[in-house]
Design a protein around this motif. Structure first.
Motif, PDB file in Angstrom:
ATOM      1  N   SER A  96       0.766   7.542  -4.312  1.00 56.48           N
ATOM      2  CA  SER A  96      -0.477   8.196  -3.893  1.00 56.48           C
ATOM      3  C   SER A  96      -1.500   8.233  -5.023  1.00 56.48           C
ATOM      4  O   SER A  96      -2.703   8.362  -4.777  1.00 56.48           O
ATOM      5  CB  SER A  96      -0.190   9.619  -3.400  1.00 56.48           C
ATOM      6  N   THR A 222      -4.050  11.571   2.916  1.00 57.44           N
ATOM      7  CA  THR A 222      -3.114  10.802   2.091  1.00 57.44           C
ATOM      8  C   THR A 222      -1.697  11.351   2.243  1.00 57.44           C
ATOM      9  O   THR A 222      -1.497  12.549   2.412  1.00 57.44           O
ATOM     10  CB  THR A 222      -3.525  10.819   0.609  1.00 57.44           C
ATOM     11  N   GLY A 237       2.527   5.017  -1.746  1.00 53.87           N
ATOM     12  CA  GLY A 237       1.641   6.015  -1.188  1.00 53.87           C
ATOM     13  C   GLY A 237       0.795   5.368  -0.114  1.00 53.87           C
ATOM     14  O   GLY A 237       0.630   4.140  -0.092  1.00 53.87           O
TER      15      GLY A 237
END
Length: 369
Positions: A96, A222, A237
């Protein structure tokens, strides 16, 4: 180590690299990892997936990770029914953190501003500043929540190009109601990023910002496979957003940024998602149990929808941290002063944490800690 005269950017001078302590201890409860490793069956499946692509490693991988993105969209659709995502609305990267970096490369930069509400994920301001974007801390409330009225006031006052909201929040574990997220979305002139790295651990009834995507084209949500999926070593991610946002991110993505091995491992993990996510319920139970145990000892504890717990308060939290470390338990000094964060581990690990903390608390009066 520094080299005199090295022409480092002025805005990077004096900064410290990010990173939790990496110490060899019996009980590492400081990085919010999932403590349950893949089963032998999954290890075999992962090995076979890597073997399948090994013979093609002389060629570049799928530049757009198309199959992986379709698999991620299918997972999100199952996780939050009704969102109707496709691979066209999902993007993936190396953890991420690369997702955050790409967002700031596109929507931030010199002369632009990002707003966050701290204490929160420490990489948001770090990556913001490294991208040349100005960081503004709008602060959380005393209970670590975000008051919608105050958030809107901050957004209108600073008119940021990017707003970061973290739900569940790291390091506090606090989840945001959709009303707070919507209030920020209505007021924000730029992009709003809702970081849901710990979403799979949220308590029943806690909503996901994924449900707002169709109404807000500047929203980005996210996620990560590092936590609930127990795939921290895979470095995967991803985000969900409008197709226009995905197209914008393509402007800054590095060519072939996801290796063939990473894509194969991530797809295999998603195919075995039921097994990997099977430990989530147990971790939720351990989390709720340690929250109750800490409160039973008169400690302050933040409500948590994540796989960690923030607790305190200690005038000298370093003494508590060192006392636990001396007993083989590593937790994290992070977040507001006087607070500590413990990741939720296996029953054995949590028993070791409770025993060690009891000994530390018996050693000295609370006011001296």
């Amino acid at each position: 180590m520094t080299v005199p005269g090295l022409p480092i950017r002025d805005d990077l001078r004096g900064l410290e690299p990010y990173g939790a302590p990496q110490l060899d201890v019996p009980y590492a409860l400081n990085t919010n990892e999932n403590p349950y490793p893949p089963s032998e069956r999954l290890v075999k499946a992962l090995g076979e997936a890597v073997m399948d692509v090994a013979g093609t490693l002389n060629r570049y991988p799928d530049r757009d990770a198309s199959a992986l993105r379709e698999d991620l969209a299918a997972f999100l659709n199952a996780d939050t029914p009704g969102v109707g995502l496709t691979g066209r609305r999902v993007w993936a990267a190396n953890g991420s953190n690369e997702i955050i970096q790409q967002i700031l490369q596109v929507f931030g930069g010199p002369g632009r501003t990002a707003v966050g509400f701290e204490p929160s994920y420490s990489m948001h301001p770090i990556i913001t500043r490294v991208s040349g974007t100005r960081w503004v801390d709008a602060f959380r409330d005393e209970d670590f929540g975000i008051d919608p009225g105050r958030a809107v006031e901050a957004v209108r006052g600073h008119r940021p190009d990017v707003v970061f909201l973290t739900s569940p929040n790291n390091p506090t574990g606090t989840a945001l109601p959709l009303e707070a997220i919507e209030a920020v979305l209505e007021a924000a002139p730029g992009m709003v990023v809702v970081d849901e790295a710990y979403a799979e651990f949220r308590r029943g009834g806690t909503p996901s910002a994924l449900t707002l995507l169709d109404r807000y084209p500047r929203l980005i949500v996210t996620r990560t496979m590092s936590k609930a999926f127990a795939m921290a070593g895979t470095r995967l991610g991803y985000l969900a957003a409008s197709p226009a946002v995905i197209d914008a991110l393509l402007l800054v993505r590095l060519p072939y940024h996801l290796s063939a091995v990473t894509q194969a491992v991530a797809r295999t993990a998603l195919a075995h998602g039921e097994e990997l996510l099977g430990g989530v319920e147990a971790l939720r139970g351990e989390r709720d149990a340690v929250v109750a145990w800490l409160r039973g000892r008169g400690l302050a504890v933040a409500d948590s929808d994540a796989n960690f717990v923030l607790f305190g308060t200690f005038p000298d939290r370093r003494r508590v941290w060192e006392g636990l470390l001396a007993r083989g338990v590593l937790i994290r000094e992070v977040g507001p002063p006087e607070w500590l964060r413990v990741s939720v581990g296996t029953p054995e690990e949590m028993a070791a944490f409770r025993t060690a903390l009891e000994e530390v608390l018996r050693e000295a009066p609370r006011e001296s800690l």
